[in-house]
Design a protein around this motif. Structure first.
Motif, short mmCIF file in Angstrom:
data_model
loop_
_atom_site.label_atom_id
_atom_site.label_comp_id
_atom_site.label_asym_id
_atom_site.label_seq_id
_atom_site.Cartn_x
_atom_site.Cartn_y
_atom_site.Cartn_z
N TYR A 55 1.31 1.64 1.21
CA TYR A 55 2.50 2.23 1.84
C TYR A 55 2.61 3.10 0.81
O TYR A 55 3.17 4.49 0.99
N ASN A 56 2.66 2.82 -0.51
CA ASN A 56 3.23 3.85 -1.28
C ASN A 56 2.23 5.18 -1.49
O ASN A 56 2.55 6.34 -1.86
N LYS A 59 2.99 7.10 2.03
CA LYS A 59 4.43 7.64 2.11
C LYS A 59 4.69 9.07 2.00
O LYS A 59 4.01 9.82 0.99
N GLU A 65 1.80 7.69 7.57
CA GLU A 65 3.10 6.86 7.55
C GLU A 65 3.43 6.07 9.05
O GLU A 65 3.59 4.99 8.97
#
Length: 172
Positions: A55-56, A59, A65
């Motif tokens: 996710y990091n 994003k 995303e």
């Protein structure tokens, strides 16, 4: 040692390490009863080991995303594995970010450890036959404590494993 049913040794029992004792110090271990580690996962999040890292990295990129959320909803991160990300195995996290050392497989088996902070809040569930002498003594001592429950078979197993017989008990 008299012969108790061997299946009693397969009973899962729990211990909590936290604050306690005379000076309310960290590292105090107490017996919490017959339970499974999955009984303590309600406040935890089950997700893949490297899910936060993925996710990091994605994003801020709208299309990736959106794909991440779709994969999360469907519990299928094969799209990101094809891109070279290692997803890892499912495990439990505190606040969705901090691993507690418990995998999904362990939770399903009932045996495992949830280590919230390494000092004040740890739950360990294990088979009665795998308990140390100190843990067995906690089980025997719990017989006198209100609010803790262990079946008579479990207490008898612990007493026998410690080599306590009826005459030794009365000397306390």
């Amino acid at each position: 040692m008299t012969t108790l049913d061997n299946s009693i040794g397969q009973t899962i029992v729990g211990f909590k390490t936290g604050r306690g004792g005379r000076f309310f110090n960290a590292g105090h271990v107490s017996f919490i009863g017959e339970c499974k580690i999955s009984d303590f996962t309600n406040d935890l999040f089950l997700q893949y080991e490297n899910q936060i890292d993925i996710y990091n990295k994605v994003k801020g990129r709208e299309n990736l995303e959106a794909k991440y959320y779709e994969c999360d909803e469907n519990d299928d991160f094969s799209f990101f594995e094809k891109l070279g990300f290692k997803i890892g195995e499912k495990q439990y996290f505190r606040n969705g970010e901090y691993p507690v050392g418990l995998t999904e497989k362990e939770a399903e088996s009932g045996v495992g450890v949830i280590d919230i902070d390494g000092e004040y809040d740890t739950i360990a569930c294990l088979m009665l036959e795998d308990c140390s002498e100190a843990q067995l003594q906690l089980i025997v001592d719990s017989e006198e404590l209100p609010g803790y429950y262990a079946s008579l078979d479990v207490i008898e197993y612990a007493k026998e494993a410690l080599g306590l017989d009826e005459s030794e008990e009365e000397e306390y």
